[in-house]
Design a protein around this motif. Structure first.
Motif, PDB file in Angstrom:
ATOM      1  N   GLY B  78       0.846  -1.178   0.000  1.00 50.88           N
ATOM      2  CA  GLY B  78       0.000   0.000   0.000  1.00 50.88           C
ATOM      3  C   GLY B  78       0.880   1.226   0.000  1.00 50.88           C
ATOM      4  O   GLY B  78       2.039   1.163  -0.390  1.00 50.88           O
ATOM      5  N   THR B  79       0.359   2.322   0.406  1.00 46.42           N
ATOM      6  CA  THR B  79       1.189   3.505   0.583  1.00 46.42           C
ATOM      7  C   THR B  79       1.966   3.318   1.870  1.00 46.42           C
ATOM      8  O   THR B  79       1.701   2.413   2.664  1.00 46.42           O
ATOM      9  CB  THR B  79       0.313   4.752   0.736  1.00 46.42           C
ATOM     10  N   SER B  80       2.914   4.181   2.075  1.00 45.57           N
ATOM     11  CA  SER B  80       3.704   4.077   3.287  1.00 45.57           C
ATOM     12  C   SER B  80       2.790   4.258   4.507  1.00 45.57           C
ATOM     13  O   SER B  80       3.004   3.668   5.555  1.00 45.57           O
ATOM     14  CB  SER B  80       4.829   5.093   3.230  1.00 45.57           C
ATOM     15  N   ILE B  81       1.737   5.041   4.353  1.00 50.26           N
ATOM     16  CA  ILE B  81       0.832   5.251   5.492  1.00 50.26           C
ATOM     17  C   ILE B  81       0.047   3.969   5.810  1.00 50.26           C
ATOM     18  O   ILE B  81      -0.062   3.576   6.966  1.00 50.26           O
ATOM     19  CB  ILE B  81      -0.118   6.429   5.212  1.00 50.26           C
ATOM     20  N   ASP B  82      -0.446   3.258   4.790  1.00 46.56           N
ATOM     21  CA  ASP B  82      -1.127   1.977   5.032  1.00 46.56           C
ATOM     22  C   ASP B  82      -0.211   1.014   5.767  1.00 46.56           C
ATOM     23  O   ASP B  82      -0.606   0.348   6.720  1.00 46.56           O
ATOM     24  CB  ASP B  82      -1.530   1.306   3.712  1.00 46.56           C
ATOM     25  N   LEU B  83       1.034   0.902   5.255  1.00 46.96           N
ATOM     26  CA  LEU B  83       1.969  -0.050   5.848  1.00 46.96           C
ATOM     27  C   LEU B  83       2.263   0.310   7.293  1.00 46.96           C
ATOM     28  O   LEU B  83       2.366  -0.563   8.148  1.00 46.96           O
ATOM     29  CB  LEU B  83       3.273  -0.078   5.035  1.00 46.96           C
ATOM     30  N   LYS B  84       2.370   1.606   7.548  1.00 52.12           N
ATOM     31  CA  LYS B  84       2.697   2.008   8.911  1.00 52.12           C
ATOM     32  C   LYS B  84       1.644   1.542   9.905  1.00 52.12           C
ATOM     33  O   LYS B  84       1.950   1.286  11.066  1.00 52.12           O
ATOM     34  CB  LYS B  84       2.883   3.529   8.990  1.00 52.12           C
ATOM     35  N   ALA B  85       0.425   1.403   9.417  1.00 52.92           N
ATOM     36  CA  ALA B  85      -0.644   0.943  10.301  1.00 52.92           C
ATOM     37  C   ALA B  85      -0.426  -0.500  10.741  1.00 52.92           C
ATOM     38  O   ALA B  85      -1.022  -0.969  11.709  1.00 52.92           O
ATOM     39  CB  ALA B  85      -1.989   1.076   9.592  1.00 52.92           C
ATOM     40  N   MET B  86       0.429  -1.226  10.017  1.00 51.14           N
ATOM     41  CA  MET B  86       0.700  -2.626  10.362  1.00 51.14           C
ATOM     42  C   MET B  86       1.803  -2.767  11.407  1.00 51.14           C
ATOM     43  O   MET B  86       2.134  -3.866  11.826  1.00 51.14           O
ATOM     44  CB  MET B  86       1.091  -3.409   9.104  1.00 51.14           C
ATOM     45  N   ILE B  87       2.412  -1.663  11.794  1.00 50.76           N
ATOM     46  CA  ILE B  87       3.503  -1.744  12.779  1.00 50.76           C
ATOM     47  C   ILE B  87       2.908  -1.777  14.182  1.00 50.76           C
ATOM     48  O   ILE B  87       2.162  -0.881  14.563  1.00 50.76           O
ATOM     49  CB  ILE B  87       4.451  -0.540  12.620  1.00 50.76           C
ATOM     50  N   PRO B  88       3.240  -2.817  14.964  1.00 51.96           N
ATOM     51  CA  PRO B  88       2.664  -2.909  16.313  1.00 51.96           C
ATOM     52  C   PRO B  88       3.096  -1.742  17.206  1.00 51.96           C
ATOM     53  O   PRO B  88       4.220  -1.238  17.104  1.00 51.96           O
ATOM     54  CB  PRO B  88       3.237  -4.231  16.850  1.00 51.96           C
ATOM     55  N   GLU B  89       2.195  -1.362  18.076  1.00 53.82           N
ATOM     56  CA  GLU B  89       2.456  -0.279  19.028  1.00 53.82           C
ATOM     57  C   GLU B  89       3.718  -0.559  19.855  1.00 53.82           C
ATOM     58  O   GLU B  89       4.511   0.340  20.132  1.00 53.82           O
ATOM     59  CB  GLU B  89       1.226  -0.134  19.947  1.00 53.82           C
ATOM     60  N   GLU B  90       3.899  -1.834  20.237  1.00 52.53           N
ATOM     61  CA  GLU B  90       5.063  -2.216  21.052  1.00 52.53           C
ATOM     62  C   GLU B  90       6.366  -1.787  20.378  1.00 52.53           C
ATOM     63  O   GLU B  90       7.303  -1.327  21.024  1.00 52.53           O
ATOM     64  CB  GLU B  90       5.061  -3.746  21.253  1.00 52.53           C
ATOM     65  N   HIS B  91       6.413  -1.964  19.062  1.00 46.06           N
ATOM     66  CA  HIS B  91       7.640  -1.627  18.342  1.00 46.06           C
ATOM     67  C   HIS B  91       7.857  -0.119  18.310  1.00 46.06           C
ATOM     68  O   HIS B  91       8.972   0.366  18.520  1.00 46.06           O
ATOM     69  CB  HIS B  91       7.575  -2.190  16.914  1.00 46.06           C
ATOM     70  N   LEU B  92       6.778   0.624  18.067  1.00 51.44           N
ATOM     71  CA  LEU B  92       6.893   2.087  18.029  1.00 51.44           C
ATOM     72  C   LEU B  92       7.340   2.615  19.386  1.00 51.44           C
ATOM     73  O   LEU B  92       8.217   3.485  19.474  1.00 51.44           O
ATOM     74  CB  LEU B  92       5.537   2.692  17.644  1.00 51.44           C
ATOM     75  N   THR B  93       6.772   2.047  20.435  1.00 51.80           N
ATOM     76  CA  THR B  93       7.126   2.484  21.791  1.00 51.80           C
ATOM     77  C   THR B  93       8.587   2.177  22.092  1.00 51.80           C
ATOM     78  O   THR B  93       9.314   3.010  22.639  1.00 51.80           O
ATOM     79  CB  THR B  93       6.235   1.747  22.826  1.00 51.80           C
ATOM     80  N   PHE B  94       9.036   0.972  21.702  1.00 53.09           N
ATOM     81  CA  PHE B  94      10.425   0.587  21.961  1.00 53.09           C
ATOM     82  C   PHE B  94      11.390   1.542  21.259  1.00 53.09           C
ATOM     83  O   PHE B  94      12.378   1.995  21.844  1.00 53.09           O
ATOM     84  CB  PHE B  94      10.674  -0.851  21.487  1.00 53.09           C
ATOM     85  N   VAL B  95      11.106   1.854  19.989  1.00 50.06           N
ATOM     86  CA  VAL B  95      12.004   2.738  19.233  1.00 50.06           C
ATOM     87  C   VAL B  95      12.070   4.111  19.889  1.00 50.06           C
ATOM     88  O   VAL B  95      13.156   4.660  20.115  1.00 50.06           O
ATOM     89  CB  VAL B  95      11.551   2.836  17.756  1.00 50.06           C
ATOM     90  N   GLU B  96      10.919   4.659  20.220  1.00 48.60           N
ATOM     91  CA  GLU B  96      10.900   6.003  20.803  1.00 48.60           C
ATOM     92  C   GLU B  96      11.614   6.021  22.158  1.00 48.60           C
ATOM     93  O   GLU B  96      12.437   6.897  22.429  1.00 48.60           O
ATOM     94  CB  GLU B  96       9.451   6.494  20.946  1.00 48.60           C
ATOM     95  N   ARG B  97      11.321   5.006  22.982  1.00 46.78           N
ATOM     96  CA  ARG B  97      11.944   4.943  24.311  1.00 46.78           C
ATOM     97  C   ARG B  97      13.463   4.792  24.180  1.00 46.78           C
ATOM     98  O   ARG B  97      14.239   5.435  24.875  1.00 46.78           O
ATOM     99  CB  ARG B  97      11.352   3.760  25.087  1.00 46.78           C
ATOM    100  N   THR B  98      13.892   3.931  23.244  1.00 40.83           N
ATOM    101  CA  THR B  98      15.330   3.701  23.079  1.00 40.83           C
ATOM    102  C   THR B  98      16.042   4.973  22.632  1.00 40.83           C
ATOM    103  O   THR B  98      17.106   5.330  23.156  1.00 40.83           O
ATOM    104  CB  THR B  98      15.551   2.567  22.058  1.00 40.83           C
ATOM    105  N   LEU B  99      15.446   5.679  21.663  1.00 38.25           N
ATOM    106  CA  LEU B  99      16.070   6.919  21.190  1.00 38.25           C
ATOM    107  C   LEU B  99      16.183   7.922  22.338  1.00 38.25           C
ATOM    108  O   LEU B  99      17.211   8.588  22.491  1.00 38.25           O
ATOM    109  CB  LEU B  99      15.260   7.510  20.030  1.00 38.25           C
ATOM    110  N   GLN B 100      15.141   8.001  23.148  1.00 40.99           N
ATOM    111  CA  GLN B 100      15.198   8.928  24.289  1.00 40.99           C
ATOM    112  C   GLN B 100      16.297   8.516  25.263  1.00 40.99           C
ATOM    113  O   GLN B 100      17.078   9.340  25.720  1.00 40.99           O
ATOM    114  CB  GLN B 100      13.844   8.971  24.995  1.00 40.99           C
TER     115      GLN B 100
END
Lengths: 367, 367
Positions: B78-100
């Protein structure tokens, strides 16, 4: 194919052949390389003594070496029975259950001794016995042997080689008095590090400098690979896996399933795992190695406990002879081991292909 | 250093240089090798078009190539936006927390685009745009491109190369119409398999036969390594990491921490991981790669989701410029990247050391 190591050891080709078989070692030495007998399988020093007597008589006066397995720091060590008490019940249960699931029967009572050569005291007895014979080289698979062992070898006029998987380890070996470094690349069978030969060999050659000969190890099974290793700066090659495919090796190996197992394997069919000794070592991929990847498998124990845990299992597996259930250290070169050949033929092919390769490179370079 | 590939492409040396930088690509081509521009960073086909205009004008008429990232089977996309919807919340949280935790600040609004070149539709637009220019080679980092893309390239008189990490993949590429195989060894940066160059190169050379040229890749950063790769049967080398250490590359790279990061690294300081794209790729070891080994880290997502997950993180990391927190594909040769040098000097050294190595081997062989 001559480098300064040929002079130093009185050999025709700088091809060093690690092998647990005295038949292979003798045949390599007779063919102009240096056979290096792996001692770890000798639980009884007298057995090793008799085997070295045989080697003394069957190498036509050509030189040979021995290989021991000895950590530099002497571990706290009891008898094998004391150590066995440290193995968790979970591990024993897993091994027994796995062998049963894989259809590997128990051994008769008299076949149950494991391999004790991983124990420091046993390895030290190997050195003492070897020095009563005429080895020209003692190699240690675990890096620098203890300094007094190096001194003992030097006092007997014997050179010491040690395996290294990173430049910093090679430098430490040299500082301890080791004479020759075996640059053991990721693709090698048995204990390996993570840096592949293409990068590791020149790393170590440049780190130790021109006075310390380096043998390239890992992925060497053809004359092209010998030429590649020498191009990278090695003064010779350390080979192991390819000799497991020779006629002479089959005299030692009672494992009926081994020939079909290695014949079928591709270079992708190995795995680097701690299940053999507790340290990362490359083995042929089999139902046995896969079982240790299952979710219910315990983590491997540290050296020397892991080998004590699996030693009898190895004997059972060898006796059973199922090609799909082997436990054998072998490098990625196993993909090229497709038939059983005499040692002399393998050596002759290595030398001929090396020479053809150098001529081909001359053409590329316009020389 | 001449092989049939030199004739085929009108180049002086069979040194192929993959690089995301048009400055590096142009400099390699001018120096006699073949610069191959990585297209994955171009989200906008017009940007690539302008960059290839620049390359057309800055290579002194010398040939160059392009590299795309395209799976053979066209994925559901799909578009990048459709695909992004398939990314689990856990992964997004881990990336953000790790960068911080690693002290990596967010980007300003206008810097938040990730890299879309991993999407099939974008990669296909790269091919369409490239063929309006004068590349002599289209390489695909993910193996065979779709057959119609191969036909499109051939119709334009452009050769197609594909990376392979095992002989069976190389054979499949050839069956699909690929002209040149890049034998990508374990030690290479970016996507790699498990078989090291010492074994993989001759495996692939022998599998595809003498009519199909093979480039050796993985661990190539010196003339000794080029000689080793050619000894193994390659007709040339595919290099990548070493160009990340050139003056020309620093014109592209806004990552202030990169030079101290690669200067400090040894050959042991890389890791092969799925965190960059979802497929195993070798990266420089850093606090970012280590964070993904922690117990609380999620498993990487499959391609293309993993790259969408981390694309903005990569931009943030690059902007922050901390040498201890980089996310950079690089091979084990990084241990030898110890200073920033002009491309022309690197090429001259590769050629000179290759020639010296072949002369040294002549001495060993007694030629």
């Amino acid at each position: 194919m001559r480098t300064p190591l040929c002079e130093a050891f009185g050999i025709e080709y700088p091809i060093f052949a690690f092998t647990p078989s005295e038949h292979v070692a003798a045949a390599v030495s007779r063919a102009g390389g240096l056979g290096v007998l792996g001692c770890v399988r000798f639980n009884d020093a007298d057995d090793l003594d008799r085997t070295l007597d045989w080697l003394d008589e069957n190498t036509d006066g050509k030189p040979y070496g021995v290989d021991v397995v000895m950590p530099m720091k002497i571990p706290t060590e009891g008898t094998s029975i004391d150590l066995k008490a440290m193995i968790p019940e979970e591990h024993l249960t897993f091994v027994e259950r796995t062998l049963q699931q894989l259809g590997i029967p128990p051994l008769p009572e008299d076949g149950r001794d494991g391999v004790l050569g991983w124990l420091h005291s046993v390895a030290r007895s190997h050195v003492d016995v070897a020095l009563k014979h005429r080895p020209v080289l003692i190699a240690n698979a675990l890096g620098s042997p203890p300094v007094d062992v190096i001194e003992q070898a030097h006092a007997a006029g014997v050179k010491v080689a040690a395996l290294a998987g990173a430049a910093k380890h090679a430098l430490s070996h040299v500082a301890n008095g080791v004479d020759i470094i075996v640059a053991q690349g990721y693709e090698a069978g048995g204990h390996t590090g993570e840096v592949a030969s293409m990068v590791l060999t020149p790393d170590i050659v440049d780190a130790v400098g021109p006075e310390v000969p380096v043998l390239g190890a890992g992925g060497i099974g053809s004359g092209r690979q010998i030429a590649a290793s020498l191009a990278l700066g090695s003064q010779g090659v350390w080979t192991g896996s390819i000799w497991l495919g020779t006629e002479e090796y089959q005299q030692l190996n009672s494992h009926a399933g081994w020939v079909p197992a290695f014949t079928k394997a591709t270079s992708s069919d190995t795995v680097r795992t701690r299940i053999y000794t507790g340290k990362p070592a490359r083995l042929l991929k089999s139902k046995w190695t896969e079982a240790w990847n299952e979710e219910d498998a315990p983590s491997p124990l540290p050296m020397p406990l892991q080998n004590l845990l699996v030693a009898e299992a190895h004997n059972r597996i060898n006796a059973a002879g199922d090609p799909e259930v082997v436990s054998m250290p072998v490098g990625q070169i196993v993909g090229r081991m497709n038939e059983v050949r005499p040692v002399s033929e393998v050596v002759a092919d290595l030398v001929a292909e090396f020479e053809a390769t150098v001529k081909r490179l001359d053409g590329v370079a316009g020389l």
